[in-house]
Design an enzyme around this catalytic site. Structure first.
Site, PDB file in Angstrom:
ATOM      1  N   LYS A  49      15.825 -55.138-121.545  1.00 40.22           N
ATOM      2  CA  LYS A  49      16.318 -56.104-122.501  1.00 40.22           C
ATOM      3  C   LYS A  49      15.643 -56.415-124.632  1.00 40.22           C
ATOM      4  CE  LYS A  49      17.471 -60.780-121.772  1.00 40.22           C
ATOM      5  NZ  LYS A  49      17.668 -61.574-121.101  1.00 40.22           N
ATOM      6  N   GLY A  62      -4.913 -64.973-115.212  1.00 41.40           N
ATOM      7  CA  GLY A  62      -5.428 -65.090-113.987  1.00 41.40           C
ATOM      8  C   GLY A  62      -6.233 -63.657-113.020  1.00 41.40           C
ATOM      9  N   GLU A 127      -8.697 -68.515-106.672  1.00 39.27           N
ATOM     10  CA  GLU A 127      -7.724 -69.874-107.264  1.00 39.27           C
ATOM     11  C   GLU A 127      -7.610 -70.050-106.143  1.00 39.27           C
ATOM     12  OE1 GLU A 127      -5.237 -66.739-109.232  1.00 39.27           O
ATOM     13  OE2 GLU A 127      -6.494 -67.419-111.103  1.00 39.27           O
ATOM     14  N   HIS A 244       3.988 -74.061-113.451  1.00 39.45           N
ATOM     15  CA  HIS A 244       2.009 -73.500-113.901  1.00 39.45           C
ATOM     16  C   HIS A 244       1.946 -75.550-113.793  1.00 39.45           C
ATOM     17  CE1 HIS A 244      -1.437 -72.483-114.323  1.00 39.45           C
ATOM     18  NE2 HIS A 244      -1.058 -71.435-114.077  1.00 39.45           N
ATOM     19  N   ARG A 290      -0.505 -74.937-105.574  1.00 44.15           N
ATOM     20  CA  ARG A 290       0.360 -75.585-107.187  1.00 44.15           C
ATOM     21  C   ARG A 290       1.103 -77.203-107.135  1.00 44.15           C
ATOM     22  NH1 ARG A 290       1.081 -69.705-110.155  1.00 44.15           N
ATOM     23  NH2 ARG A 290      -1.030 -68.968-110.414  1.00 44.15           N
ATOM     24  N   HIS A 351       7.470 -71.453-114.441  1.00 41.58           N
ATOM     25  CA  HIS A 351       6.739 -70.379-114.283  1.00 41.58           C
ATOM     26  C   HIS A 351       6.983 -69.359-113.454  1.00 41.58           C
ATOM     27  CE1 HIS A 351       3.008 -68.499-114.705  1.00 41.58           C
ATOM     28  NE2 HIS A 351       2.279 -68.394-113.293  1.00 41.58           N
ATOM     29  N   ARG A 386       4.079 -70.143-103.607  1.00 35.44           N
ATOM     30  CA  ARG A 386       3.845 -68.367-103.694  1.00 35.44           C
ATOM     31  C   ARG A 386       2.158 -69.025-103.673  1.00 35.44           C
ATOM     32  NH1 ARG A 386       1.383 -65.784-108.600  1.00 35.44           N
ATOM     33  NH2 ARG A 386       2.635 -67.607-110.036  1.00 35.44           N
TER      34      ARG A 386
END
Length: 527
Positions: A49, A62, A127, A244, A290, A351, A386
């Site tokens: 795009k 990350g 993480e 996030h 998260r 996010h 996720r």
């Protein structure tokens, strides 16, 4: 039938081009897929795009999760992914992700990706919700930029790949549930064009720009999902959006991501009173999933609206912080913050989209010859939430599987005689896209964000229903077409969020705050 088109056109009157594969998007999913297909001998056209640097991949900090260490295993990665997914992961998709992931990462390294190394071994970090260190990173906190650099170089050098920037995909050319190509707008030449192919692959990324505050680039407006849904493809899990937890929250500053790896290295979250609060919310504290961290931050901010929430790295080794997070340090320094001493003000922002165009394990959608991979696709690998750093791996693994599935397809005879047209009335009044965008973002942020309830979701849907007449008119510009995509995807998110009368993963209903066994299932929508 022209009911799934949003611009007026007739393919007989437009310049047309043929290719074996049309790939929409130039992030990790789009370019990795293009490179593998090109190397097998297929002719590939990539439409993007804006430019090849405008993607979520380029912004990723990350890293990429894969079981590359002797102390790790695909089984551990599998279990961690299932736990984060809150009961909705497709186990077969997760097995594919964790088992094929290391091989795809090695392919990426063979292409030239340089991940950080310590003592002759890959430097791995941890993480949230990971049981061990398995996150590969590059240049400390610029993993996405390194991956994008490599893929850009390889794609532009491959003789079988043509990359066309400033090409906005308007709609899929579909008849009798078969996709024959794409209608696209060429910004440079200010004209519509027709791109016919044996297969179209959606790698158009996420939907972050539906919200006022997002880590996503401005191109992330859900175009691929909207196009596919209009054309009759099934979409799945659209209620599951990941916010996030830690995004720079300074007046006048862009919403810059502060990587989860910062907490992985030991940073604390503190409220306005200086208290470390995450241990009160979850046994994993700052490394909780998260969605839990997001709600904890919002809870603290609600109790003390003027106090804010902060990331504190001051107790960490200064040399480690500066070595691991040079990009974050450089950005914060530009706003007068020394991350080794000063606390970083943060807040959640949109996010990642766990849902998308429904596919099987080979990227096949419910429309023949239409495929999807990356954030625009949903095969159930992420479930309701996720696992951190699984997204880049997702693009590699399932993009690669599309190429394996379609091997030899470009040698088949291609149908080029099918023509398409649409003739819709134009709107009576001009459309103020900017005002509409801001109104929509404010509504989605307030009522369809991390915290939801029936009343708020119904307000979003009521607002969208007032604009439903637009669906029967033609967009006159790409900007209007993009706005139509925003409206459609917002409706899909709000509708599914209203249907799911429970809380699970990234979807939290204040009026139904607990998960329910009866909702261990997916919501699939089809036009």
């Amino acid at each position: 039938m022209a009911d799934h088109y949003i611009m007026n056109f007739n393919t007989r009157d437009l310049p047309g081009y043929n290719s074996d594969f049309i790939i929409l998007g130039s992030g990790i999913a789009g370019f990795f897929t293009a490179i593998l297909a090109g190397r097998l001998g297929a002719g590939v056209t990539v439409l993007t795009k804006q430019t090849i640097l405008d993607s979520n991949t380029d912004k990723a900090q990350g890293g990429i999760a894969a079981a590359m260490d002797t102390e790790d295993s695909p089984e551990l990665h599998y279990q961690d992914t299932l736990r984060a997914g809150a009961g909705l992961c497709d186990r077969g998709a997760v097995r594919i992700l964790v088992n094929e992931g290391p091989r795809r990462v090695l392919q990426l390294m063979d292409m030239g990706a340089r991940f950080d190394v310590e003592g002759g071994r890959l430097a791995l970090t941890r993480e949230g919700a990971h049981s061990c260190r398995r996150i590969l990173h590059a240049s400390g906190d610029a993993t996405g930029a390194e991956i994008q650099r490599v893929l850009n170089k390889q794609a532009l050098a491959e003789k079988n790949i043509e990359v066309l920037e400033q090409h906005f995909a308007v709609d899929l050319l579909v008849r009798d549930n078969v996709c024959y190509g794409v209608l696209a707008y060429d910004y440079k030449n200010d004209t519509l064009k027709v791109y016919r192919s044996r297969a179209v692959i959606l790698a158009t990324g996420g939907v972050g720009q539906l919200y006022a505050h997002s880590t996503n680039p401005e191109v992330a407006t859900g175009d691929g999902i909207a196009m596919a849904y209009r054309a009759g493809a099934e979409v799945m899990d659209m209620e599951f959006l990941q916010f996030h937890p830690t995004v720079l929250n300074l007046p006048g500053a862009p919403r810059f991501l502060i990587s989860e790896a910062v907490r992985g290295e030991g940073a604390y979250l503190r409220n306005g009173r200086g208290e470390r609060f995450m241990p009160r919310y979850h046994e994993l504290a700052e490394l909780a999933p998260r969605d839990i961290v997001v709600r904890a931050i919002l809870e603290e901010m609600q109790h003390d609206p003027q106090g804010g929430v902060f990331l504190d790295l001051s107790h960490l080794d200064t040399e480690l912080v500066l070595h691991r997070f040079p990009n974050i340090n450089r950005t914060c320094k530009g706003y007068g913050l020394d991350i080794t001493r000063d606390m970083i003000p943060v807040a959640p922002a949109a996010h990642y989209m766990m849902g998308g165009v429904k596919t099987n394990y080979f990227g096949e959608t419910t429309i023949e010859r239409l495929y999807a991979c990356g954030e625009a696709a949903c095969q159930g690998v992420h479930g309701a939430n996720r696992l951190a750093s699984n997204s880049l791996l997702d693009g590699l693994v399932f993009g690669g599987r599309i190429v394996e599935r379609t091997a030899g397809l470009w040698r088949e005879k291609m149908e080029t005689r099918v023509d398409f047209a649409a003739e819709l009335p134009y709107m009576n009044e001009p459309l103020d896209c900017l005002a509409l965008q801001e109104e929509l973002q404010a509504l989605m942020s307030r009522y369809a964000g991390p915290l939801r309830d029936r009343q708020g979701l119904e307000k979003v849907l009521s607002y969208l229903s007032e604009l439903s007449d637009m669906e029967n008119t033609a967009a006159q510009t790409p900007r209007q077409a993009e706005m139509r995509n925003r409206l459609m995807v917002s409706r899909l998110v709000a509708e599914t969020a209203l249907m799911r009368t429970e809380s699970r993963g990234g979807h939290f209903r204040r009026d139904y705050p607990r998960p329910r066994k009866s909702w261990l299932k997916h919501i699939i929508l089809r036009k």
